[in-house]
Design a protein around this motif. Structure first.
Motif, mmCIF file in Angstrom:
data_model
loop_
_atom_site.group_PDB
_atom_site.id
_atom_site.type_symbol
_atom_site.label_atom_id
_atom_site.label_comp_id
_atom_site.label_asym_id
_atom_site.label_seq_id
_atom_site.Cartn_x
_atom_site.Cartn_y
_atom_site.Cartn_z
ATOM 1 N N ILE A 14 1.541 12.808 -1.723
ATOM 2 C CA ILE A 14 1.118 12.265 -3.412
ATOM 3 C C ILE A 14 0.845 13.395 -4.183
ATOM 4 C CG2 ILE A 14 -0.495 10.922 -4.676
ATOM 5 C CD1 ILE A 14 0.047 8.683 -3.307
ATOM 6 N N GLU A 15 0.004 14.397 -3.473
ATOM 7 C CA GLU A 15 -0.702 15.478 -4.254
ATOM 8 C C GLU A 15 0.409 16.544 -4.797
ATOM 9 O OE1 GLU A 15 -1.763 16.077 0.084
ATOM 10 O OE2 GLU A 15 -1.779 14.429 -1.521
ATOM 11 N N ASP A 16 1.793 16.542 -3.890
ATOM 12 C CA ASP A 16 2.790 17.373 -4.169
ATOM 13 C C ASP A 16 3.802 16.623 -5.080
ATOM 14 O OD1 ASP A 16 1.935 18.680 -1.951
ATOM 15 O OD2 ASP A 16 3.740 18.585 -0.696
ATOM 16 N N PHE A 17 3.694 15.401 -5.148
ATOM 17 C CA PHE A 17 4.436 14.688 -6.045
ATOM 18 C C PHE A 17 4.027 15.124 -7.585
ATOM 19 C CE2 PHE A 17 4.277 11.179 -9.342
ATOM 20 C CZ PHE A 17 5.530 11.180 -9.635
ATOM 21 N N TYR A 59 -0.487 0.214 -9.481
ATOM 22 C CA TYR A 59 -0.491 -0.719 -8.255
ATOM 23 C C TYR A 59 -1.213 0.137 -7.079
ATOM 24 C CZ TYR A 59 3.087 -2.850 -10.920
ATOM 25 O OH TYR A 59 3.563 -3.532 -12.098
ATOM 26 N N ASN A 60 -1.913 1.209 -7.487
ATOM 27 C CA ASN A 60 -2.781 1.816 -6.519
ATOM 28 C C ASN A 60 -2.139 1.963 -5.238
ATOM 29 O OD1 ASN A 60 -5.215 3.067 -5.749
ATOM 30 N ND2 ASN A 60 -6.271 1.008 -5.236
ATOM 31 N N LEU A 61 -1.184 2.759 -5.161
ATOM 32 C CA LEU A 61 -0.257 2.934 -3.813
ATOM 33 C C LEU A 61 -0.709 4.223 -3.122
ATOM 34 C CD1 LEU A 61 3.138 1.586 -5.052
ATOM 35 C CD2 LEU A 61 1.537 0.381 -3.777
ATOM 36 N N GLN A 62 -0.932 4.071 -1.794
ATOM 37 C CA GLN A 62 -1.623 5.265 -1.343
ATOM 38 C C GLN A 62 -0.719 6.463 -0.712
ATOM 39 O OE1 GLN A 62 -5.063 5.114 -1.643
ATOM 40 N NE2 GLN A 62 -4.526 3.276 -2.621
ATOM 41 N N GLU A 63 0.723 6.266 -0.466
ATOM 42 C CA GLU A 63 1.566 7.352 0.278
ATOM 43 C C GLU A 63 2.986 7.173 -0.305
ATOM 44 O OE1 GLU A 63 2.563 6.977 4.362
ATOM 45 O OE2 GLU A 63 1.253 5.080 4.411
ATOM 46 N N ILE A 64 3.735 8.008 -0.166
ATOM 47 C CA ILE A 64 5.149 8.001 -0.868
ATOM 48 C C ILE A 64 5.808 8.256 0.534
ATOM 49 C CG2 ILE A 64 6.881 8.824 -2.429
ATOM 50 C CD1 ILE A 64 4.585 9.830 -4.016
ATOM 51 N N ARG A 65 6.543 7.397 0.743
ATOM 52 C CA ARG A 65 7.719 7.801 1.818
ATOM 53 C C ARG A 65 9.321 7.957 0.913
ATOM 54 N NH1 ARG A 65 6.065 3.200 6.132
ATOM 55 N NH2 ARG A 65 3.698 3.844 6.447
ATOM 56 N N VAL A 66 10.100 8.352 1.665
ATOM 57 C CA VAL A 66 11.586 8.538 0.889
ATOM 58 C C VAL A 66 12.332 8.104 1.815
ATOM 59 C CG1 VAL A 66 13.194 9.951 -0.276
ATOM 60 C CG2 VAL A 66 10.690 10.111 -0.585
ATOM 61 N N ILE A 107 8.157 9.554 -14.760
ATOM 62 C CA ILE A 107 6.962 8.952 -15.449
ATOM 63 C C ILE A 107 6.780 7.632 -14.771
ATOM 64 C CG2 ILE A 107 6.203 7.987 -17.527
ATOM 65 C CD1 ILE A 107 7.839 10.252 -18.854
ATOM 66 N N ALA A 108 8.092 6.934 -14.527
ATOM 67 C CA ALA A 108 8.094 5.516 -13.939
ATOM 68 C C ALA A 108 7.208 5.583 -12.432
ATOM 69 C CB ALA A 108 9.733 5.127 -13.870
ATOM 70 N N VAL A 109 7.628 6.830 -11.620
ATOM 71 C CA VAL A 109 6.972 6.661 -10.411
ATOM 72 C C VAL A 109 5.455 6.875 -10.512
ATOM 73 C CG1 VAL A 109 6.794 8.211 -8.167
ATOM 74 C CG2 VAL A 109 9.030 7.816 -9.406
ATOM 75 N N THR A 142 0.696 -1.206 -0.003
ATOM 76 C CA THR A 142 0.093 0.156 -0.124
ATOM 77 C C THR A 142 0.903 1.183 0.093
ATOM 78 O OG1 THR A 142 -0.029 -0.116 2.510
ATOM 79 C CG2 THR A 142 -1.904 -1.037 1.317
ATOM 80 N N VAL A 143 2.165 1.121 0.362
ATOM 81 C CA VAL A 143 2.988 2.266 0.561
ATOM 82 C C VAL A 143 4.096 2.181 -0.572
ATOM 83 C CG1 VAL A 143 4.574 3.474 2.053
ATOM 84 C CG2 VAL A 143 2.675 2.008 3.067
ATOM 85 N N LEU A 144 4.433 3.273 -1.193
ATOM 86 C CA LEU A 144 5.739 3.389 -2.118
ATOM 87 C C LEU A 144 6.685 4.208 -1.329
ATOM 88 C CD1 LEU A 144 6.871 2.931 -4.990
ATOM 89 C CD2 LEU A 144 6.266 5.444 -5.283
ATOM 90 N N VAL A 145 7.867 3.237 -1.236
ATOM 91 C CA VAL A 145 9.160 3.762 -0.500
ATOM 92 C C VAL A 145 10.215 3.935 -1.564
ATOM 93 C CG1 VAL A 145 10.892 3.272 1.155
ATOM 94 C CG2 VAL A 145 8.701 2.691 1.555
#
Length: 309
Positions: free
Chosen positions: A242-245, A288-295, A279-281, A205-208
């Protein structure tokens, strides 16, 4: 007794040097942390050999790294090479020349091992928890995906679809054409079939995002809000809303090279590749319907460090 370690990560686009000190109490202190745009893949990645200019740039950079390593009296040196060197027809000669000229023994690591080490680095940054996450590490030559949580790896794979390769294939005009964006996404959909199957099974559920492109996206995001704290030091773990991305992403697609370069927080060495990487992100988030991005600002070299300790 303090000990000093040096780690060199020889990526397709960027070379990193980390010199760190371990004190008596087991505390780590970074003495040197450098990244340089060596562009080992430039002019050669698509025909499978390190080009002469890139070869020279790499040797020159590694001689400079050697000088710094000697200045700090480092006992243990680990140097890793990834996608570009493992796939280059002259990769073995390159490794021999590096040893001959710098006395640095380069380990050429396979994609699976690279993914595993990235996981340990990301885990050390403290961005993982109980949720199932998809780690994405976008290099110049390859992209690693790891499905995991903070306890374990469920699935991992390295794909030879790095930003330099994507650039050679899809970056035909600037700003990038809509049909090139579609072509890249179609290509990723085909190439990432094994990932699609793994996602169906493990349901992250999370993209890191691990270092590189993701660090730059966080820098741009922070500066757009007047937050300059990342200019002093980059935290191991960050969140990218995500909206900032998507705000940054739309901007990157609209602008040309000069205009992107003028974005506060943009690094010159990423100014073109970040378009293809973003574009890949976007593809991964949507597909994959991921809900958040952490880095995580930690990646391969920190993974090697934490595994050694």
């Amino acid at each position: 007794m303090t000990k000093r370690f040096a780690f060199i990560d020889m990526g397709t686009n960027t070379f990193h040097l980390l010199i760190t000190e371990l004190d008596e109490k087991g505390q780590l202190r970074d003495l040197v942390k450098t990244k340089l745009p060596v562009r080992l893949g430039q002019g050669g990645i698509s025909n499978g050999a390190i080009a002469p200019e890139a070869y020279e740039r790499a040797l020159k950079t590694l001689k400079d790294f050697r000088r710094q390593i000697d200045e700090y009296g480092v006992e243990t040196v680990r140097a890793m090479a990834t996608s570009m060197v493992r796939n280059a027809s002259n990769g073995e000669d390159f490794v021999k020349d590096v040893f001959k000229e710098t006395d640095i023994q380069v380990e050429v690591i396979g994609g699976e091992r690279e993914a595993e080490l990235i996981y340990y680095g990301v885990r050390a940054a403290g961005v993982l928890d109980e949720k199932t996450a998809m780690i994405m590490d976008i290099g110049g030559g390859s992209v690693e995906f790891i499905l995991c949580n903070k306890q374990e790896i469920f699935w991992k794979r390295s794909f030879e679809i790095g930003a330099q390769r994507l650039m050679d294939q899809f970056f035909k005009q600037d700003p990038i054409a809509p049909e090139s964006i579609e072509a890249e996404k179609l290509y990723l959909q085909q190439k990432l079939q094994p990932l699609t199957e793994a996602v169906a099974r493990y349901k992250p559920t999370v993209l890191v995002g691990s270092s590189g492109t993701f660090d730059t996206l966080c820098d741009i995001d922070a500066l757009s809000k007047g937050d300059t704290s990342r200019q002093q030091s980059i935290p191991p773990a960050s969140v990218l809303p995500i909206e900032d991305f998507y705000k940054i992403y739309q901007d990157l697609l609209r602008k040309n090279h000069e205009e992107r370069l003028a974005i506060p927080g943009m690094l010159e060495m990423r100014v073109d590749m970040i378009v293809l990487a973003s574009i890949a992100v976007d593809f991964v988030l949507q597909q994959y319907n991921l809900q958040e991005i952490r880095v995580s600002s930690y990646a391969l070299k920190e993974g090697v460090l934490y595994q050694m300790l």
